[in-house]
Design an enzyme around this catalytic site. Structure first.
Site, PDB file in Angstrom:
ATOM      1  CG  ASP A 270     -26.160  21.111   5.615  1.00  0.00           C
ATOM      2  OD1 ASP A 270     -27.214  20.868   5.580  1.00  0.00           O
ATOM      3  OD2 ASP A 270     -25.597  22.233   5.670  1.00  0.00           O
TER       4      ASP A 270
ATOM      5  CG  ASN B 172     -20.268  32.222   7.943  1.00  0.00           C
ATOM      6  OD1 ASN B 172     -21.402  31.857   7.186  1.00  0.00           O
ATOM      7  ND2 ASN B 172     -19.824  31.329   8.774  1.00  0.00           N
TER       8      ASN B 172
ATOM      9  CG  HIS C 292     -22.527  28.893   6.379  1.00  0.00           C
ATOM     10  ND1 HIS C 292     -22.426  28.740   7.715  1.00  0.00           N
ATOM     11  CD2 HIS C 292     -23.964  28.724   6.024  1.00  0.00           C
ATOM     12  CE1 HIS C 292     -23.585  28.638   8.165  1.00  0.00           C
ATOM     13  NE2 HIS C 292     -24.537  28.664   7.562  1.00  0.00           N
TER      14      HIS C 292
ATOM     15  CD  GLU D  63     -19.002  27.606   8.916  1.00  0.00           C
ATOM     16  OE1 GLU D  63     -19.409  28.474   8.278  1.00  0.00           O
ATOM     17  OE2 GLU D  63     -19.814  27.104   9.882  1.00  0.00           O
TER      18      GLU D  63
HETATM   19  C1  F6R Z   1     -28.905  24.364   6.106  1.00  0.00           C
HETATM   20  C2  F6R Z   1     -27.732  24.937   5.487  1.00  0.00           C
HETATM   21  C3  F6R Z   1     -27.026  26.404   5.921  1.00  0.00           C
HETATM   22  C4  F6R Z   1     -28.307  27.290   6.152  1.00  0.00           C
HETATM   23  C5  F6R Z   1     -27.701  28.638   6.818  1.00  0.00           C
HETATM   24  C6  F6R Z   1     -28.810  29.628   6.807  1.00  0.00           C
HETATM   25  O1  F6R Z   1     -29.011  22.773   5.309  1.00  0.00           O
HETATM   26  O2  F6R Z   1     -27.112  24.319   4.671  1.00  0.00           O
HETATM   27  O3  F6R Z   1     -26.481  26.584   5.002  1.00  0.00           O
HETATM   28  O4  F6R Z   1     -28.990  27.407   5.015  1.00  0.00           O
HETATM   29  O5  F6R Z   1     -27.124  28.436   7.879  1.00  0.00           O
HETATM   30  O6  F6R Z   1     -29.843  28.993   7.634  1.00  0.00           O
HETATM   31  P1  F6R Z   1     -31.111  29.864   8.208  1.00  0.00           P
HETATM   32  O7  F6R Z   1     -32.056  29.583   7.123  1.00  0.00           O
HETATM   33  O8  F6R Z   1     -31.607  29.386   9.374  1.00  0.00           O
HETATM   34  O9  F6R Z   1     -30.685  31.264   8.387  1.00  0.00           O
END
Ligand code: F6R
Length: 236
Positions: free
Chosen positions: A67, A136, A138, A143
């Protein structure tokens, strides 16, 4: 499903890096699906260490990131392209032209989404997809929703995701409200998936995602259907 409990963050990072390293050794020209966020930083650091020791060679590896924020340029230090360059690409012998991140500055985001799906298909799909998980549920920026979005798409980030990401920006208003993300289909079509989760605030969502009902309200729950899922976690 392969569930690996790590003793601490360092152990989690080493275990995850071992899985990635095995993939690169077994198929030197593999396609790695990569993630950003705080969780994989230790994994990338470990891979860089092993590269420096001569234990891993990225010269033929191709990558596709999950992303990117809309509106951030590659030299903005909060963009995911910048993150990848800093944490991995500039520190190993990967060819920059073999690395791919959705273009957050594309003039036409719909077109960029189609381009990205086509690119993944042309590369022959993803051999190993690394994922973090949002509180959440994702994955990528898929989402919670009423249905699973299959292909690369534009998302309005959840309020909780914006709040969670605000720690990286000066003010919450600077956090982009939209992002481009790989869809559930590209993730599920990856031959292997490696999900990493670190810290006590990920415990509840991991339990829900892996053992609760499969629902688009918890996007990561779809991974229960993946035939080759490894989860490395540490909730301490
Ligand atoms: C990042 C991504 C997000 C993160 C998720 C967890 O490329 O796709 O889904 O993996 O938000 O983020 P952290 O590791 O910061 O808790």
């Amino acid at each position: 499903m392969n569930l690996l409990k790590a003793s601490d963050y360092k152990d989690l990072s080493r275990k995850a890096a071992n899985v990635i390293s095995a993939q690169v050794i077994l198929k030197p020209d593999c396609v790695l699906g990569l993630a950003t966020g705080s969780t994989p930083i230790g994994t990338y650091k470990q891979l860089v260490e092993w590269y420096e020791k001569g234990d891993i060679d990225f010269s033929e590896v191709k990558t596709v990131n999950l992303d990117e924020y809309c509106g951030l340029s590659p030299d903005n230090d909060q963009s995911y392209r910048y993150f990848m360059n800093q944490n991995l690409f500039s520190q190993v012998n990967i060819k920059l032209e073999n690395t791919n991140v959705p273009n957050g500055l594309a003039a036409d985001y719909e077109e960029e989404c189609s381009r990205y799906d086509k690119l993944i298909a042309e590369l022959g799909g993803i051999d190993l997809q690394l994922l973090g998980i949002g509180r959440n549920g994702h994955i990528g920026f898929n989402e919670p929703d009423v249905s699973f979005e299959k292909t690369t798409h534009i998302v309005n980030l959840d309020e909780s995701t914006i709040e969670a990401n605000a720690r990286f920006f000066q003010t919450i208003d600077e956090v982009p409200k939209k992002a481009l993300t790989m869809g559930i289909k590209s993730i599920m079509q990856a031959k292997k998936v490696l999900l990493i989760a670190n810290g006590p605030d990920k415990k509840e969502i991991i339990e829900k995602a892996l053992h609760g009902p499969v629902t688009p309200d918890v996007p990561a729950s779809i991974l229960q259907f993946h035939p080759d899922l490894t989860v490395v976690y540490c909730f301490d």
